[in-house]
Structure formats: structure tokens, C-alpha cells
Enzyme design. Structure first.
Site: not given
Ligand code: MN
Length: 715
Positions: A48, A72, A76-77, A139, A260
Site C-alpha cells: 500500500h 505514511h 499509526e500502524d 493514499d 448526443d
């Protein structure tokens, strides 16, 4: 997955200032800390950030931005810390990673258009560096490309809706048409599945009808331009389903009316050639008046440049043609990013990120009102605003410097009127606390609360000011009415007359006042005397009582009172009347108190046992019932007086001062009453918080062996 050397090569291609070493390190670091984490698709999580970095290389972003993209999600993770990022990748990257992390923490949860607009502004305000916003957009783009892997329908719809409401318009705002369209195309089927299905079905039919025409027109255009000796690329442009649907729903243009129209794009080398192409096209087919737009000499607010025209093409079919240079095309598709790529090496003194920001500022500043947006506000304005959340996640947009009270009134007038305190990010704060971007604000309310004139000293929003003023003037009216009524009741009693509405209604008529309450009010204000009322009702009456207790003439509204800092926390005061702590008894917080309404001085506050009250014993109407409020700030200070009798010895005074200081009392005045050979008698004026505080000081003095006696002084 993009391989490490591939990524470095891509960046090296366009960024001569690439820091290859750092880029390599970021790749390895991110891969390592994300370790065995998996995406919903089952892919390794690292794919990712890598794809996000890849998207940004297509936008030709500088290597710091690519590094930020790789990192990034690490804060957080993963176990990575901001300190670690800064140490390994420098302050610049650390700041950007922090910025992206912060944006990701914000969750948008509302369906109202106003909220969406607020949220977009908020994101802009939070993205101090525009590159942070671009990483966030990339992201989101990758998350949207992989959205189908998310199993929960609800979550998919929520993310897709947020994309339509927030991120696609943001991408458009900064001119990134390509990203905007892809985000919309990806989100559309999730948010409006049935609309998507039906348009898709109709499009198939329409395509079948127009396909032949499209090829004919392209071939025809290519031939015409070649004959004129112009080098150009010609495209027939696919219709965007979401934009068709939007036109149908918001502008009520039917699908058939849109169907059209085929759009073509001619891309040439420079602006001058664009005009030549225009000549060629109009020479061949009849132009439709009113549809020619020259955005080349008059670019759109977001920097968009192109020539638009519409003609009656082969078979008298209406066709739209956009003519632009390749640079204009890049700007149209990639927005600010392209601007920067084309210009980045033209000015060498300016740092790239500042250039970015300046470009964006310019775009924002020149935005007038294309209807794609609900509301336009200049970016400069965002910097004068703070964006705060209610506990339920609703965004409240306030001017900079707004306080908890402003917030409360912004939510609802009733909330403002009854607020007693606030919690900012979970911590209790005083009402005057100034809010900053991102604060989550919870308002504590009490039905016993009333707006205080002191609030006017710190609120800044018009809504709060108006509501407080309105309340005070209303309140004051009520107080006057109550006061006037009690004055009249007393007067009637003194004369043994029945106090009733009938007599007063008659009186109101005679005095040309509308209602009884108006009589009360005027009497309360001292504009009408009780005597006059009696005489009006009973002409020729011989009065025996004393009337017309002189009421305070000075009605200081309190509104101009700037020093709102020191609020006197007393319940029962008449808002707007001046209040004084009497200097006979020095009431302090915790004492039982009473107020005396006096002429010219407003309300004097005495302790209930003060001797000075004897004077007022036969004018009960001038007494006000008062009691202490628990103050909103614990910093209230009261002046109290004690009398101390102490042994006469060297340094005696120092002993007293030390004891008082140790108890955190602040001595503001010392007076010698008596200097006998063995004894001193002094009075001390001490600033204390409340009765408890004073009691502890007195107790501490009493236990000192050199102190003979200590008493509170009431005069
Ligand atoms: Mn991410």
C-alpha cells in the site's frame, strides 16, 4: 509490487535533487516495520505505501514527498515512533508524516453539505504543507482502487461517500482533474449502485450509436490539421458516468440531452497553435454561438487553460472540442502538481514547498464562484478560523480566538445560555479558554446557569455577544418588574388598600401605559414613584407612609465593563448593576451575605451579621437575597481583615507575616492600632480565596505562641 530500484529510477528521472540513499532507506524501513501485516486483499501491507509512492511519482513529486508516502502509515500502524522517523529521515519528512497521520485520524461523519464543506476547509487548514494533502489524496486513491477487497458493505459505502463528499472536490479544488475523476468513478458504484447500473446500461446503447461517429470525427480532424500543417494529437473523450449523473440530478439535464454530445480534445505544442486550430475547425464546421470559451487568455480560478468550442459536425451532430497545449493539458489533469513540475527549476531561490503553497494560495484567492462548490472561501480565511468537533463528531467552524462559550453558542443558543464549563479533549477547562484547530469540545450545562455579563469580556463571535446581551436586557427587565411590584405591594399595604390588578389596569390606562408589567418596570427603574401610582388610583388620597425609596439611578449595563476578568461569583445580583463588597465587614466567599440596593452605588454586599445593616432594617425592599456561586475559575480573590494581638519583641511582625505567607495569604495592608510596651495590636488586610482559606490562616496564627489573639475584624 514496484521494486526498490524501479522506484528510485522513476524519481531520478524527474528530480535531479533526489536523495537516493534516503529513498532506499525509507523503502527498507517501511517494508521492515510493516512486516507481516496484511491488507484486506491479502497482499502484504507494504504494497500500500509503495503504491501510494508510485502514484506520487506519476505526479512527479520530489523525493521528500515520495519518502513521506512510503512512511505514511508507519506511525499509526506500526511500532515506529515520530522520534525515530525524525532521526532517520530528518525533520522535514517527520513533519510531513506527522501531517498525514493527523489527517488520517480525522473521521468525517455527516451527510450535510455544510459539514462536508467545513471538513474540506479543515483538511486544507490542517495541511500546512500542500504536499501533505497530496500524499493524503494519493493514499485515498489507492484505498479506493482496492476498495472492493473490503468485506463489510457499510464500511465500503462510508469510505466511498467520504471520497465523493470530501476528497474528490478537494482534488478538483487544487486542479487535479485526473485524480478527481478517478476517485469519483471508483466511488460512484458503491454510493449509488442503482443509479450507476442504470446509467451504465444506457451508456452501452449510446456508445453503440456514437462509436461510428467518434471515429469519423477523429479521422476528419486529423486530416484537416495535417492539411494545415499542424502537428496535433486528437482524442475522443469518454463520458464520465458520475458527472453525467450529477448533471442529471443537480442540473436536471436528461441523459438523452447529454448523450448526443461527444467531446473531443486536440492537443498541440503551444498556445499560438491553439488559435490556428480553432480557425481550421471553424472553417470546416459551423460554430454554435455562445459555446465558445477562451480559457487560454482567461484561465479558470484553479489554473485551468483551454479553448472550448462546439460545432455542428458531420451529419449535423453537435460536437464539443477542447483545444489546448500539452502543458495546459498537464495542468488540467494534474493541477498544482503540473504547475510546479513545469516551473520548479525556473526560480532557484525559492524552496519547492513554498512555491507549492504560494501557487495554491493564488488559486484559492482567485476562486470566484464556479458552481462545483457549495461555498468558496479564501484559503487565507481558513487561517483565521478554527475547526472544532462536538463529542459526536460534528464540525463547528469558528473564528480564531473563539472560546468555549462561543463554541456553545455556535452549537445552539440554549446550549450557550446554560453552559457552566467545558471539556476540551477530555480535560475540564474554564469557559474563557481559547480553542485551537482540532479541539474536541464538550459543553457542560446546568439549568441553573444564566449568561453572565462578564462573558462579554471574552467572547468574540457575534452570535454569542448578541445572545448574551439579549439575555441580560431581558433579565434586567424582569428584575425591574419584580422590584417595582414589591415596592407597590408594600406601598399599598401601608395605606391599607387592596393590591389588585383591576386598580392597576385602570392606572395603566390613565398613565397611558400598555400593561401592568410596564407600571412595575417603570416603578422598578425609578421612573415612576409608588406615591404617584397611589395618587393616580385614589385621587386626593392622604398618604401616611414614606414612599419612593430612592432607587439607584445609575444603571450601568455592564456591557461596557471591560475588566470582565474578575467575576464576583454571587447568585441573585441584578445584571448590569454595579456590585461592591462593603468595606465594613469585607465579605468573603463562604460568608452568609445580603445585598443592599443603594442610591448611586448599586448593590453593596454585606455579611448577614454586619452592624451596618441596622440602618436598613426598616426598608426591607432594599434588601437582596444573595448567595455565593461556586466560581467557574478558582482564582477569585477576596479581601478580608483580621485583628491580631501579639507580643512585642524584635521580629514579631515577621513571625506573623511568615505564618500568613506559609498559608498562601497575600497581605495587602498592615495597620498598627495600638503599640503598648508589651503588646502590638494590628489589623491585616489579607487576600484570600474564601472563608475556609481565611479560617486556616487564623488557625495557623492562633497556634503560634507569640500571638495572643486573632479575630476577624468587621470594621
Ligand atoms: Mn494509507
Amino acid at each position: 509490487m514496484i521494486r526498490q530500484y524501479e522506484l528510485v529510477e522513476r524519481v531520478r528521472d524527474y528530480d535531479p535533487d533526489i536523495n537516493e540513499n534516503l529513498l532506499n532507506r525509507a523503502y527498507v524501513f517501511s517494508m521492515k516495520v510493516h512486516g507481516k501485516q496484511k491488507r484486506a486483499s491479502g497482499d502484504p501491507y507494504f504494497s500500500h505505501p509503495l503504491e501510494v509512492a508510485g502514484i506520487l511519482t506519476h505526479m512527479k513529486m520530489d523525493s521528500d514527498t515520495i519518502i513521506t508516502a512510503l512512511l505514511h502509515d508507519t506511525i499509526e500502524d506500526t511500532i515506529a515512533t515520530p522520534e525515530q522517523i525524525e532521526e532517520l529521515f530528518g525533520a522535514n519528512v517527520a513533519r510531513m508524516v506527522d501531517g498525514v497521520t493527523k489527517l488520517s485520524e480525522l473521521t468525517y461523519s455527516s451527510e450535510s453539505a455544510k459539514q462536508a464543506d467545513n471538513f474540506r476547509k479543515f483538511l486544507l487548514a490542517m495541511s500546512h504543507d500542500i504536499r501533505v494533502l497530496l500524499v493524503k489524496l494519493a493514499d485515498r486513491l489507492h484505498n479506493m482502487r482496492t476498495l472492493t477487497h473490503i468485506k463489510k458493505l457499510e464500511k465500503r459505502v462510508r469510505i466511498a461517500r467520504e471520497t465523493l463528499d470530501i476528497y474528490a472536490p478537494l482534488a478538483e479544488r487544487i486542479g487535479m482533474q485526473e485524480v478527481k475523476e478517478e476517485l469519483e468513478a471508483l466511488a460512484f458504484p458503491h454510493v449509488y449502485p442503482s443509479a450507476y447500473e442504470s446509467i451504465l446500461k444506457r451508456m452501452d446503447q449510446i456508445h453503440a450509436n456514437t462509436e461510428g461517429i467518434k471515429d469519423t470525427v477523429i479521422a476528419e480532424l486529423e486530416r484537416l490539421l495535417a492539411d494545415a500543417g499542424i502537428e496535433a494529437e486528437v482524442f475522443g473523450r469518454e463520458k464520465r458516468l458520475y458527472s453525467i449523473w450529477r448533471k442529471m440530478t443537480y442540473r436536471h439535464v436528461s441523459l438523452d440531452d447529454q448523450a448526443d454530445i461527444i467531446a473531443f480534445r486536440i492537443i498541440v505544442d503551444d498556445a499560438e497553435t491553439c488559435y490556428r486550430v480553432l480557425g481550421v475547425v471553424h472553417g470546416q464546421w459551423q460554430a454554435i454561438p455562445g459555446l465558445i470559451k477562451d480559457y487560454i487568455s482567461m484561465p479558470k480560478p484553479n489554473g485551468y487553460q483551454s479553448f472550448h468550442t462546439a460545432v455542428l459536425g458531420p451529419g449535423k451532430k453537435r460536437i464539443e472540442i477542447q483545444i489546448r497545449s500539452s502543458e495546459m493539458d498537464a495542468v488540467a489533469e494534474q493541477g498544482v502538481a503540473a504547475h510546479w513540475i513545469y516551473k520548479q527549476h525556473s526560480s532557484e531561490t525559492e524552496g519547492a514547498q513554498y512555491k507549492w503553497l504560494r501557487d495554491l494560495l493564488e488559486i484559492m484567492e482567485h476562486a470566484d464562484s464556479p458552481d462545483e462548490f457549495l461555498e468558496h472561501t479564501r484559503l487565507a480565511m481558513y487561517q483565521n478560523q478554527v475547526f472544532c468537533f462536538t463529542p459526536k463528531g460534528m464540525l463547528v467552524n469558528l473564528p480564531q480566538g473563539s472560546t468555549v462559550v462561543d463554541f456553545a453558542y455556535a452549537v445552539h443558543t440554549e446550549v450557550g445560555d446554560s453552559c457552566v464549563g467545558g471539556k476540551v479533549n477530555g480535560h475540564p477547562v474554564p469557559l474563557r479558554t481559547r480553542l485551537v484547530n482540532g479541539d474536541q469540545v464538550e459543553i457542560l450545562r446546568s439549568t441553573a446557569q444564566q449568561p453572565s455579563p462578564n462573558w462579554l469580556g471574552f467572547v468574540i463571535t457575534g452570535k454569542a455577544k448578541a445572545a448574551i446581551r439579549r439575555f441580560i436586557s431581558h433579565k434586567k427587565k424582569q428584575e425591574y418588574q419584580a422590584l417595582g411590584k414589591s415596592l407597590l405591594e408594600r406601598a399599598f399595604k401601608l395605606e391599607d388598600r387592596e393590591f389588585n390588578d383591576k386598580a392597576l389596569t385602570l392606572c395603566a390606562k390613565k398613565l397611558q401605559l400598555g400593561t401592568i408589567t410596564e407600571i412595575y418596570e417603570q416603578v422598578g427603574k425609578g421612573e415612576l414613584s409608588d406615591r404617584k401610582i397611589l395618587e393616580t388610583i385614589y385621587p386626593g388620597i392622604k398618604l401616611n407612609g414614606h414612599y419612593s425609596f430612592p432607587l439607584p439611578k445609575m444603571i450601568d449595563t455592564g456591557l461596557n465593563h471591560k475588566g470582565g476578568d474578575h467575576q464576583i461569583p454571587i447568585r441573585g445580583l441584578t445584571p448590569g448593576l454595579a456590585v461592591h463588597m462593603s468595606d465594613c465587614c469585607h465579605p468573603i466567599m463562604g460568608d452568609r451575605i445580603v445585598g443592599i440596593v443603594t442610591t448611586g452605588k448599586g448593590i453593596m454586599v454585606h455579611t448577614i451579621d454586619c452592624e451596618a445593616l441596622d440602618v436598613y432594617s426598616d426598608t426591607p425592599e432594599s434588601w437582596l437575597d444573595l448567595s455565593w456561586l461556586v466560581p467557574e475559575d478558582k482564582n477569585s480573590i477576596f479581601l478580608s481583615r483580621i485583628e491580631v494581638l501579639l507580643e512585642h519583641f524584635p521580629g514579631a511582625l515577621a513571625v506573623v507575616l511568615n505564618v500568613v505567607a506559609r498559608e498562601k495569604g497575600n497581605i495587602s495592608n498592615i495597620k498598627f492600632i495600638e503599640r503598648a510596651p508589651e503588646l502590638f495590636r494590628i489589623t491585616l488586610d489579607i487576600e484570600v480565596r474564601d472563608v475556609k482559606h481565611l479560617t486556616s490562616i487564623i488557625a495557623a496564627l492562633r497556634v503560634n505562641e507569640r500571638v495572643s489573639s486573632v479575630e476577624r475584624a468587621f470594621r
